[in-house]
Scaffold this motif. Sequence first.
Motif, PDB file in Angstrom:
ATOM      1  N   GLY A   1      41.695  -0.094 -63.642  1.00 32.73           N
ATOM      2  CA  GLY A   1      40.893  -0.897 -62.748  1.00 32.73           C
ATOM      3  C   GLY A   1      41.145  -0.766 -61.283  1.00 32.73           C
ATOM      4  O   GLY A   1      40.394  -0.824 -60.398  1.00 32.73           O
ATOM      5  N   GLU A   2      42.466  -0.962 -61.212  1.00 31.40           N
ATOM      6  CA  GLU A   2      42.653  -1.000 -59.449  1.00 31.40           C
ATOM      7  C   GLU A   2      42.441   0.176 -58.834  1.00 31.40           C
ATOM      8  O   GLU A   2      41.802   0.198 -57.659  1.00 31.40           O
ATOM      9  CB  GLU A   2      44.111  -1.205 -59.293  1.00 31.40           C
ATOM     10  CG  GLU A   2      44.889  -1.370 -58.003  1.00 31.40           C
ATOM     11  CD  GLU A   2      46.199  -1.714 -57.629  1.00 31.40           C
ATOM     12  OE1 GLU A   2      46.828  -1.432 -56.909  1.00 31.40           O
ATOM     13  OE2 GLU A   2      46.737  -2.496 -58.816  1.00 31.40           O
ATOM     14  N   VAL A   3      42.538   1.451 -59.396  1.00 28.80           N
ATOM     15  CA  VAL A   3      42.246   2.593 -58.624  1.00 28.80           C
ATOM     16  C   VAL A   3      40.641   3.204 -59.217  1.00 28.80           C
ATOM     17  O   VAL A   3      40.187   4.165 -58.725  1.00 28.80           O
ATOM     18  CB  VAL A   3      43.065   3.763 -59.031  1.00 28.80           C
ATOM     19  CG1 VAL A   3      44.532   3.437 -58.530  1.00 28.80           C
ATOM     20  CG2 VAL A   3      43.228   4.408 -60.320  1.00 28.80           C
TER      21      VAL A   3
ATOM     22  N   GLY B   1      36.105  -4.710 -60.205  1.00 29.49           N
ATOM     23  CA  GLY B   1      35.318  -5.345 -59.479  1.00 29.49           C
ATOM     24  C   GLY B   1      33.639  -5.181 -59.955  1.00 29.49           C
ATOM     25  O   GLY B   1      32.769  -5.583 -59.272  1.00 29.49           O
ATOM     26  N   ASP B   2      33.756  -4.925 -61.227  1.00 34.16           N
ATOM     27  CA  ASP B   2      32.308  -4.434 -61.802  1.00 34.16           C
ATOM     28  C   ASP B   2      31.771  -5.922 -62.439  1.00 34.16           C
ATOM     29  O   ASP B   2      32.462  -6.373 -63.094  1.00 34.16           O
ATOM     30  CB  ASP B   2      32.291  -3.538 -62.984  1.00 34.16           C
ATOM     31  CG  ASP B   2      30.819  -3.130 -63.279  1.00 34.16           C
ATOM     32  OD1 ASP B   2      30.052  -3.792 -63.468  1.00 34.16           O
ATOM     33  OD2 ASP B   2      30.803  -2.018 -63.758  1.00 34.16           O
ATOM     34  N   PRO B   3      30.575  -6.570 -61.708  1.00 35.99           N
ATOM     35  CA  PRO B   3      30.209  -7.560 -62.440  1.00 35.99           C
ATOM     36  C   PRO B   3      29.827  -7.865 -63.968  1.00 35.99           C
ATOM     37  O   PRO B   3      29.682  -8.974 -64.524  1.00 35.99           O
ATOM     38  CB  PRO B   3      28.629  -7.908 -61.622  1.00 35.99           C
ATOM     39  CG  PRO B   3      29.016  -7.269 -60.498  1.00 35.99           C
ATOM     40  CD  PRO B   3      29.947  -5.825 -60.930  1.00 35.99           C
TER      41      PRO B   3
ATOM     42  N   ASP C   1      45.609 -14.433 -67.112  1.00 34.82           N
ATOM     43  CA  ASP C   1      45.268 -13.230 -66.679  1.00 34.82           C
ATOM     44  C   ASP C   1      43.728 -13.057 -66.471  1.00 34.82           C
ATOM     45  O   ASP C   1      43.301 -12.295 -65.634  1.00 34.82           O
ATOM     46  CB  ASP C   1      45.874 -12.080 -67.548  1.00 34.82           C
ATOM     47  CG  ASP C   1      47.327 -11.907 -67.377  1.00 34.82           C
ATOM     48  OD1 ASP C   1      47.742 -12.143 -66.271  1.00 34.82           O
ATOM     49  OD2 ASP C   1      48.095 -11.858 -68.563  1.00 34.82           O
ATOM     50  N   ALA C   2      43.051 -13.817 -67.386  1.00 36.09           N
ATOM     51  CA  ALA C   2      41.663 -13.685 -67.512  1.00 36.09           C
ATOM     52  C   ALA C   2      40.949 -14.711 -66.063  1.00 36.09           C
ATOM     53  O   ALA C   2      40.020 -14.102 -65.637  1.00 36.09           O
ATOM     54  CB  ALA C   2      40.956 -14.121 -68.699  1.00 36.09           C
ATOM     55  N   VAL C   3      41.759 -15.629 -65.772  1.00 30.95           N
ATOM     56  CA  VAL C   3      41.304 -16.428 -64.687  1.00 30.95           C
ATOM     57  C   VAL C   3      41.462 -15.448 -63.377  1.00 30.95           C
ATOM     58  O   VAL C   3      40.797 -15.517 -62.489  1.00 30.95           O
ATOM     59  CB  VAL C   3      42.092 -17.676 -64.694  1.00 30.95           C
ATOM     60  CG1 VAL C   3      41.869 -18.339 -63.014  1.00 30.95           C
ATOM     61  CG2 VAL C   3      41.869 -18.631 -65.577  1.00 30.95           C
ATOM     62  N   ASP C   4      42.715 -14.744 -63.266  1.00 31.58           N
ATOM     63  CA  ASP C   4      42.939 -13.921 -62.186  1.00 31.58           C
ATOM     64  C   ASP C   4      41.917 -12.820 -61.958  1.00 31.58           C
ATOM     65  O   ASP C   4      41.454 -12.492 -60.990  1.00 31.58           O
ATOM     66  CB  ASP C   4      44.270 -13.097 -62.488  1.00 31.58           C
ATOM     67  CG  ASP C   4      44.526 -12.227 -61.294  1.00 31.58           C
ATOM     68  OD1 ASP C   4      44.090 -11.223 -61.248  1.00 31.58           O
ATOM     69  OD2 ASP C   4      45.278 -12.539 -60.473  1.00 31.58           O
ATOM     70  N   GLY C   5      41.401 -12.301 -63.341  1.00 26.24           N
ATOM     71  CA  GLY C   5      40.337 -11.240 -63.244  1.00 26.24           C
ATOM     72  C   GLY C   5      39.047 -11.612 -62.833  1.00 26.24           C
ATOM     73  O   GLY C   5      38.425 -11.308 -62.009  1.00 26.24           O
TER      74      GLY C   5
END
Length: 324
Positions: A225-227, A259-261, A283-287
């Motif tokens: 996800g990050e890259v 970052g995909d809605p 972790d889901a909150v973070d996402g």
Amino acid sequence: MMDWRAERDRTLLALERETRPQARAEAAELLVQIAAEDPSRASEFTEVLARLLADAQGEVRRAGIGLATLVLSAEELPEMLTARLADADIGVRLEATGRIADLALPQLRGALARMLEDPVPEIRFEAARGMAALKHSAGLEILIAALDDAGLRFRALGALAELGDAKALPAVKKFFSGWLVPAFERTQAAGVLARLGEAEGVEYLLKRTQKKWSADRALAVELCGEVKVPGSLERLRSILQDPKDPCRGAAARGLGRLGDPQALPWLLALMEDTGAPEDFRLDAVDGVWRLGLPEGQARVRAIASTFTSPEAREELAELLQEKP
């Protein structure tokens, strides 16, 4: 329950009376811990901060820098840290440089640039890491050289990924293809390659997400996800929605970084599932928060009260202060 003010005063008195350097350093660290236990205490540690920063012992002044991050405002902190870059003590300069690097403020680029010339390699590395966070390649060669240092290479790879300078490719490729490279470091190197558009990095990360019992799988999942690895949206979704997958949390963080809605409803489903493990929900909150969507932010605030542990509440409070 012990009165924290009494403990603070007692520890400060011990610091002033003690002559043994190790005991004094431990007392200074304890003062930082007392302040860190509750953010509301910060205003009552102003005098303690001045005392630590003025101490003749370097380790005590270094602890003072840690306390300053709790006591000083965002406007006051950069000036204090910059002033510590000329300290005679290596540990103080190292701590101050690392803290400045973490701030990633464009106005501190000049201060970091000066520290690229420090005689201590670790300090030069922290400065280079900070420059990378500002997307400046002045410390590129220092970061590349750090790939030969077992204690620095993992963070060096992270900084090279953040920098995104293609000039690092030959060195990272060489490291990635080397013999006996630890799994976490090879995966981190694959993340750099993927960030720079190299297919072998992309392929490696996706393959590692399928290795269910590999220790570095969670790192590979989050890095996808990050890259922004092509095809990672559905791959991370499948991991997130598998109740038996131990990397659901990593997938949630990765989707936030992607970052995909489209990921919002999937993340909300886990975040609001009170039957799921609390760490996965966090972790889901973070996402959700990293996606930066108003609907998601509102839902995060609405479910904050459903987290019961003090650790979870503290983590949520810190997250809500961050800019998505």
